[in-house]
Motif scaffolding. Structure first.
Motif, PDB file in Angstrom:
ATOM      1  N   HIS A 184       0.932  -0.787   0.110  1.00  0.00           N
ATOM      2  CA  HIS A 184      -0.077   0.316  -0.081  1.00  0.00           C
ATOM      3  C   HIS A 184       0.886   1.606   0.037  1.00  0.00           C
ATOM      4  O   HIS A 184       0.451   1.849  -0.859  1.00  0.00           O
ATOM      5  N   ASP A 185       1.478   1.329   0.738  1.00  0.00           N
ATOM      6  CA  ASP A 185       3.014   2.460   0.934  1.00  0.00           C
ATOM      7  C   ASP A 185       3.338   2.859  -0.447  1.00  0.00           C
ATOM      8  O   ASP A 185       3.933   3.779  -0.916  1.00  0.00           O
ATOM      9  N   HIS A 208       1.516   4.171  -3.140  1.00  0.00           N
ATOM     10  CA  HIS A 208       1.013   5.339  -2.654  1.00  0.00           C
ATOM     11  C   HIS A 208       2.128   7.004  -3.359  1.00  0.00           C
ATOM     12  O   HIS A 208       2.436   8.008  -3.800  1.00  0.00           O
TER      13      HIS A 208
END
Length: 154
Positions: free
Chosen positions: A21-22, A25
């Motif tokens: 997820h990081d 982004h």
């Protein structure tokens, strides 16, 4: 060339999810986009969306899947993404028509799934090669066939 010999895990695994997820982004995920029929392959060369040349060589007990994490470090990741598939939706008029279209699909070894009373056939070549085989059912109004391009929920 990046060589991949094992699958780290799934992008949806709890232990990998936050890291993936990081990186998403940060736009630091590269994808290996494959048609669904190529997921069973264990040894091949390809290129990622980002243009990176890779060689896959997996053990017999491992199989690629949508979301398979092939490489992961602190700054980037490589994840498998399965292409959306084309489907031929067959809606039978009644139970007898459903049995007939089911017979044809099984006899012809079509890859199928069900959606309510409809039979969905994965389109892996020209759509006419499927509709020609059941043309009598279509012409007699027993089955309605509708081509669905690029369904991601296949």
């Amino acid at each position: 060339m990046l060589k991949i010999d094992h699958i780290i895990g799934s992008a949806s695994d709890a232990v990998l999810h936050d890291r993936i997820h990081d990186l998403a982004h940060a736009h630091a995920i590269d994808y290996l986009v494959l048609p669904r029929q190529d997921l069973s392959r264990r040894r091949f060369r390809s290129a990622t969306e980002g243009g990176r040349d890779i060689a896959i060589s997996l053990a017999r007990d491992q199989q690629l899947f949508d979301g398979a994490v092939l490489m992961l470090d602190h700054s980037n990741a490589l994840v498998v993404k399965v292409e959306a598939e084309d489907w031929l939706r067959m809606t039978p008029r009644d139970q007898s028509a459903a049995l007939q279209v089911g017979f044809h699909a099984g006899n012809l070894h079509w890859r199928v799934r069900f959606d309510g009373d409809d039979l969905l056939v994965a389109v892996e070549r020209e759509v006419e090669s499927y509709t020609d085989r059941i043309d009598a059912l279509i012409q007699n109004g027993l089955v309605e066939a509708l081509f669905e391009k690029g369904r991601a929920d296949g």
